[in-house]
Design a protein around this motif. Structure first.
Motif, mmCIF file in Angstrom:
data_model
loop_
_atom_site.group_PDB
_atom_site.id
_atom_site.type_symbol
_atom_site.label_atom_id
_atom_site.label_comp_id
_atom_site.label_asym_id
_atom_site.label_seq_id
_atom_site.Cartn_x
_atom_site.Cartn_y
_atom_site.Cartn_z
ATOM 1 N N ASN A 23 97.440 55.301 43.925
ATOM 2 C CA ASN A 23 96.176 55.056 44.612
ATOM 3 C C ASN A 23 95.200 56.178 44.255
ATOM 4 O O ASN A 23 95.430 57.341 44.585
ATOM 5 N N THR A 24 94.115 55.801 43.592
ATOM 6 C CA THR A 24 93.159 56.803 43.111
ATOM 7 C C THR A 24 92.293 57.372 44.220
ATOM 8 O O THR A 24 91.586 58.353 44.008
ATOM 9 N N HIS A 25 92.331 56.770 45.418
ATOM 10 C CA HIS A 25 91.534 57.272 46.530
ATOM 11 C C HIS A 25 92.222 58.413 47.272
ATOM 12 O O HIS A 25 91.632 59.004 48.178
ATOM 13 N N VAL A 26 93.462 58.707 46.909
ATOM 14 C CA VAL A 26 94.223 59.766 47.583
ATOM 15 C C VAL A 26 94.419 60.936 46.624
ATOM 16 O O VAL A 26 94.849 60.747 45.488
ATOM 17 N N ASP A 27 94.112 62.110 47.105
ATOM 18 C CA ASP A 27 94.197 63.344 46.324
ATOM 19 C C ASP A 27 95.593 63.519 45.712
ATOM 20 O O ASP A 27 96.606 63.406 46.400
#
Length: 370
Positions: free
Chosen positions: A91-95
């Motif tokens: 998931n690219t939205h999570v660091d």
């Protein structure tokens, strides 16, 4: 001084004992700072379930639980009952630096599978992704649908390490429990996203005097929080308080899961689908411990003959029927289609098994290529 010395002796003894016992009967956790604490029982029970992985030292029960830790712990409770249901995707939205990133991604995969199984079709709406987005909005005007969505949103590691509020916890739990709530209705493909949007727009009547948030009201039927007139939405949750919520959720799922096999035909079909999905994930991941939870020794021998062919797919068609001669047995026929193998059918024989979280185990598998 004497008490502290005694505590460390006990901890050392438990540590040594852990080397001589199996994982199924591992030594109980010992946290020095929860002895006599009001949440000691629940914390120790969750630790025994491997929800808390650290077994010795300090638990810090009165420290705030962080947003990210809450997501990981919630997934551990879910998988402790249902098992991993789907393979996680990045998931690219999570660091990338976030220490619980993989467990958070696994929670999202499990949530999506649960929604698809409950509705009976593969949804374009992603409940886990939406849950993270509204967590992102918590410090940006509140967890209500904005006039314009930000497609470039991101959850930094620092943001996820901040304390979790009761309102944020209720929003997260709403998304996890939404498929549970959907049992009361039958949604069509184009009705799933509007179901969630109704909550995002805060169109539902509030339950508490100190918040108009629909999330707290939505999960009130599960009695996870102690709240009467006021919910205290902005109050930070401690690790002990969140442990109480997790234990109540675990107990709810533990009671409910075997019961679904005795409910209406549709509910029985859905729980069988969920069960087979978890069993299939154990088969795909070649996880011996989980395979043993879902398959008898005879069924495991059949799996060795079937592998590496695909087994269950929750988007397939299932027929569930009772065994007239044995009330403790179910027959399930799954019809599937795979891009590599074409059409195939699998017949499963299920028998009741108290040691299984679902209350059932697969004792026979018959695979037929069509």
């Amino acid at each position: 001084m004497y008490k502290r010395y005694l505590a460390w002796i006990v901890m050392f003894g438990l540590f040594v004992q852990s080397f001589f016992v199996s994982g199924a009967s591992a030594a109980p956790a010992y946290y020095e700072d929860i002895q006599g604490h009001w949440a000691q029982k629940e914390i120790e029970e969750l630790s025994a379930l491997n929800v808390y992985r650290l077994k010795y030292g300090y638990f810090h029960p009165d420290n705030p639980v962080t947003r990210g830790e809450a997501l990981a712990l919630l997934n551990r409770v879910l998988e402790g009952i249902y098992g991993p249901l789907e393979t996680a995707k990045p998931n690219t939205h999570v660091d990338q630096r976030f220490s619980y990133k993989q467990e958070t991604e696994q929670l999202l995969a499990n949530m999506r599978a649960m929604l698809d199984i409950q509705t009976g079709f593969v949804n374009s709406f992603d409940p886990g992704e939406s849950m993270l987005y509204y967590l992102h909005l918590s410090e940006r005007g509140g967890m209500k649908q904005p006039q314009k969505n930000n497609i470039d949103w991101w959850l930094s590691s620092d943001y996820l390490q901040k304390p979790l509020t009761r309102e944020e916890a209720s929003m997260i739990l709403f998304h996890v429990l939404a498929p549970y709530k959907m049992r009361a209705t039958t949604l069509k493909l184009d009705e799933v996203k509007p179901y969630y949007t109704g909550y995002y727009l805060w169109k539902h009547d509030p339950k508490y005097e100190d918040t108009a948030s629909p999330y707290a009201a939505a999960i009130s039927e599960f009695y996870l929080f102690n709240a009467d007139k006021n919910f205290d939405p902005k109050k930070q949750m401690t690790r002990a308080q969140f442990a109480i919520v997790l234990k109540r959720l675990h107990d709810l799922w533990k009671r409910d899961t075997p019961q679904q096999f005795k409910e209406t035909q549709l509910r029985q079909k859905n729980i069988v689908n969920l069960f087979l999905t978890a069993a299939n994930q154990a088969y795909v991941q070649k996880d011996p411990s989980r395979i043993g939870q879902f398959f008898s020794k005879d069924a495991q021998e059949s799996l060795e003959e079937i592998a590496p062919l695909p087994l269950h797919d929750y988007s397939g068609s299932l027929v569930v029927r009772k065994d007239d001669s044995n009330p403790k047995r179910l027959w399930v026929t799954g019809s599937y289609q795979h891009t590599l193998t074409g059409n195939y059918q699998v017949e499963y024989s299920l028998e009741q098994e108290e040691s299984s979280p679902y209350g059932w185990k697969i004792v026979r598998v018959n695979y037929q290529q069509k």
